[in-house]
Each structure stands twice: as C-alpha cells, then as structure tokens.
Design an enzyme around this catalytic site. Structure first.
Site, PDB file in Angstrom:
ATOM      1  N   HIS A 102       0.860  -1.181   0.000  1.00 43.11           N
ATOM      2  CA  HIS A 102       0.000   0.000   0.000  1.00 43.11           C
ATOM      3  C   HIS A 102       0.898   1.232   0.000  1.00 43.11           C
ATOM      4  O   HIS A 102       1.762   1.381   0.869  1.00 43.11           O
ATOM      5  CB  HIS A 102      -0.925  -0.006   1.215  1.00 43.11           C
ATOM      6  CG  HIS A 102      -1.909  -1.133   1.189  1.00 43.11           C
ATOM      7  ND1 HIS A 102      -2.187  -1.917   2.302  1.00 43.11           N
ATOM      8  CD2 HIS A 102      -2.672  -1.623   0.186  1.00 43.11           C
ATOM      9  CE1 HIS A 102      -3.089  -2.823   1.978  1.00 43.11           C
ATOM     10  NE2 HIS A 102      -3.402  -2.674   0.701  1.00 43.11           N
ATOM     11  N   GLU A 161       1.588   3.450   3.149  1.00 41.40           N
ATOM     12  CA  GLU A 161       2.118   2.807   4.351  1.00 41.40           C
ATOM     13  C   GLU A 161       3.635   2.765   4.168  1.00 41.40           C
ATOM     14  O   GLU A 161       4.182   1.804   3.636  1.00 41.40           O
ATOM     15  CB  GLU A 161       1.506   1.421   4.530  1.00 41.40           C
ATOM     16  CG  GLU A 161      -0.010   1.468   4.730  1.00 41.40           C
ATOM     17  CD  GLU A 161      -0.661   0.092   4.807  1.00 41.40           C
ATOM     18  OE1 GLU A 161       0.076  -0.921   4.886  1.00 41.40           O
ATOM     19  OE2 GLU A 161      -1.903   0.028   4.787  1.00 41.40           O
ATOM     20  N   HIS A 171       3.134  -4.007   6.593  1.00 45.04           N
ATOM     21  CA  HIS A 171       2.004  -3.078   6.559  1.00 45.04           C
ATOM     22  C   HIS A 171       1.951  -2.268   7.848  1.00 45.04           C
ATOM     23  O   HIS A 171       2.489  -2.679   8.884  1.00 45.04           O
ATOM     24  CB  HIS A 171       0.682  -3.848   6.411  1.00 45.04           C
ATOM     25  CG  HIS A 171       0.502  -4.455   5.063  1.00 45.04           C
ATOM     26  ND1 HIS A 171      -0.294  -3.894   4.091  1.00 45.04           N
ATOM     27  CD2 HIS A 171       1.018  -5.585   4.520  1.00 45.04           C
ATOM     28  CE1 HIS A 171      -0.259  -4.647   2.997  1.00 45.04           C
ATOM     29  NE2 HIS A 171       0.542  -5.676   3.239  1.00 45.04           N
ATOM     30  N   GLU A 182       1.904  -6.258  10.680  1.00 39.46           N
ATOM     31  CA  GLU A 182       0.987  -5.108  10.714  1.00 39.46           C
ATOM     32  C   GLU A 182       1.200  -4.377  12.035  1.00 39.46           C
ATOM     33  O   GLU A 182       1.024  -4.954  13.105  1.00 39.46           O
ATOM     34  CB  GLU A 182      -0.457  -5.597  10.626  1.00 39.46           C
ATOM     35  CG  GLU A 182      -1.502  -4.518  10.553  1.00 39.46           C
ATOM     36  CD  GLU A 182      -1.828  -4.123   9.119  1.00 39.46           C
ATOM     37  OE1 GLU A 182      -1.774  -2.913   8.831  1.00 39.46           O
ATOM     38  OE2 GLU A 182      -2.156  -5.006   8.307  1.00 39.46           O
TER      39      GLU A 182
END
Length: 296
Positions: free
Chosen positions: A14, A17, A106, A167
């Site tokens: 992404h 990010e 992420h 994450e």
C-alpha cells in the site's frame, strides 16, 4: 521438516504505508542485516506508483489481487491487477513458488500495536506464533481467514510456500513513527531468526499454547437509506483493538445523540477499529474470536 531457504520481504504493498518502504531502503543499503546463514533473503517494493503518489493504490487494492483465478485472468488489466501478476512471477508463482517465505510489511491507523497476521495454518505457523510471542510478548497473533485455501486467498503473502503479514499501528497514513518503525524491524528480524532456527532444528523449547485472535466478520458504519453515514465508532470502542466487546456494550454513536449497542449474543474482540483505509467501504471494525494455537 520442510526447510526455508528463499525469503522475500515485501514493502509498499500500500503506497501510503511508508514504514515498509523506508525499511527496504535501509536493508538495501545494509543487506547483511536481513541475512541469516541458512537463508537467502531479498526485498521487493510492491507498488512503486502508489508510493510515488502517496496513495493506498492507483486502481485497485493490490493486497486483494492474489487469488489464483484473478492472477490467471488476462482480462483484469488495472495497474494493481497487472502488478500482482508481475509480483506473482517474481516471488511466486502461486502453487509452485520460488519463495519459501514471504513477509509483507504493513501499517495501520488502528491501535493494534505489533501484530502478526497468519493467513494459513499448520505446524510451521504454530511454531512461528509460539516463538514470536516468546521473544516479543507485545505481539498479537491474528489468524486472518485461515480457513480459506491458499488458491482462493487474495493476500500477497500467500504467493509464497509460507507467508505472513507484519501489521503495526497506530500510525497516520504516509507518516513515519519511530516506535512503529522499530517494532516492524524487530518483528522481521525475529521471523528471520525463527526461520533459521527452524532450518537448523534448533528452536528453543516453545510453549504448547499460544493465545491468538481469529477473524469472524466486519461491521459497517451506520448509514441511512441514501448510503450516507449517520454515526461513528463509539468512544469506548475507539483505540480498543483486541479488547472485549460484550453484548449490550456501546458500539456506535449516532449524530442525533443515540447510542447503538453491540447486538451479538457472545463476547467478541475488535481489530482494525476505525481504520482510515477502510472508510471507502464504510467498514467500522473487524470482529474476532479468541482462540488458542496448539504447538505439538
């Protein structure tokens, strides 16, 4: 025991990010930091165009394009759909991968702390979860739709023989935070340490049971008949990722002053609470159940 040799660390799936992007830069400058005696570790910037424009994606969410039927569909021609096919050939292909382990980096705007998402289950993942929790007790283990077959799973990490998502949050989109950067780097190093020890059959004694959370469903923000938002996450739920949500607890606060409570019939746990990236789909939070991973 299946050995882990080729490891691919992926960042920038992404584009907004950016922790993963800057870690890739660090490791490309100092590749010895991510090497281990039994591992051949490489890095990959997944979505360079989205990073350049500081957006999550250009046409489609790249991390939703890796189901096998999508990878094999030549009619899917968006930027991320084509990019997924390129990545699949570079570190996959799915079903016969070059990469034994994919680590996809992420960040989240939600207050999830350091979290390890595992989209598949099995002995390797059970041992990894136990090792991560032993070395980094602050990490939360998240079993993300691991009931799905690898072929139908749409996440980038599933193109490898094994794959996980690191994450970490909270951090605003397109912002660097020192603590999030450090936690991400520490998690990656711990995963690499595990893979090497796994290869050497030299893992320490691991706990038999590891607490984890398993995805159940997503809830949407309250909308009117026109599809317009009429409320928001209640303040008692905000920033409460992986905390209990009991039947009757406040869940949403409407703009008219009304409070909507959780109508389920059992205690669940929240994750990705008020995640900014999910606002385009009006998603409010994921609901989880607490589970125990058995390491045998």
């Amino acid at each position: 025991m299946v050995s882990i040799n080729k490891v691919a660390i992926v960042g920038g799936t992404h584009g907004n990010e950016i922790t993963g992007y800057y870690l890739l830069q660090k490791w490309q400058d100092s590749p010895e930091l991510i090497q281990r005696p039994s591992l051949n570790t490489s890095t990959l910037l997944a979505n360079p165009k989205a990073y350049e424009i500081s957006r999550r994606y250009v046409d489609q969410d790249l991390n939703r394009q890796f189901a096998r039927h999508n990878l094999e569909d030549p009619t899917l021609g968006g930027y991320e759909q084509n990019r997924a096919k390129v990545i699949n050939q570079a570190i996959g292909p799915k079903g016969n991968p070059k990469s034994d382990l994919v680590i996809d980096l992420h960040t989240t705007t939600s207050n999830m702390g350091p979290t390890l998402l595992m989209p598949q289950s099995g002995e390797f993942y059970n041992k990894l979860a136990a090792y991560i929790k032993m070395q980094m007790p602050s990490v939360t283990i998240f079993r993300d739709e691991d009931h799905k077959s690898n072929d139908e799973h749409h996440l980038l990490a599933t193109v490898g023989k094994y794959g996980v998502i690191v994450e970490v949050g909270p951090v605003p989109q397109a912002v660097l935070r020192h603590d999030v950067f450090q936690q991400t780097e520490q998690m990656v190093n711990t995963i690499l340490d595990f893979a090497h020890l796994y290869n050497e059959n030299n893992l320490p004694d691991l706990p038999r049971e590891t607490e984890a959370f398993r995805f159940l469903q997503s809830l949407t923000l309250p909308l009117n008949e026109k599809g317009e938002r009429i409320g928001m996450i209640h303040q008692s739920v905000q920033d409460s990722d992986f905390k209990a949500l009991n039947p009757g607890d406040p869940l949403f606060q409407l703009f008219n002053g009304e409070t909507i409570t959780y109508a389920g019939d059992k205690t669940v746990y929240t994750a990705f609470v008020n995640e900014a990236a999910y606002y385009d789909k009006n998603l409010a939070t994921s609901l989880m159940e607490k589970v125990v991973i058995i390491n045998e």
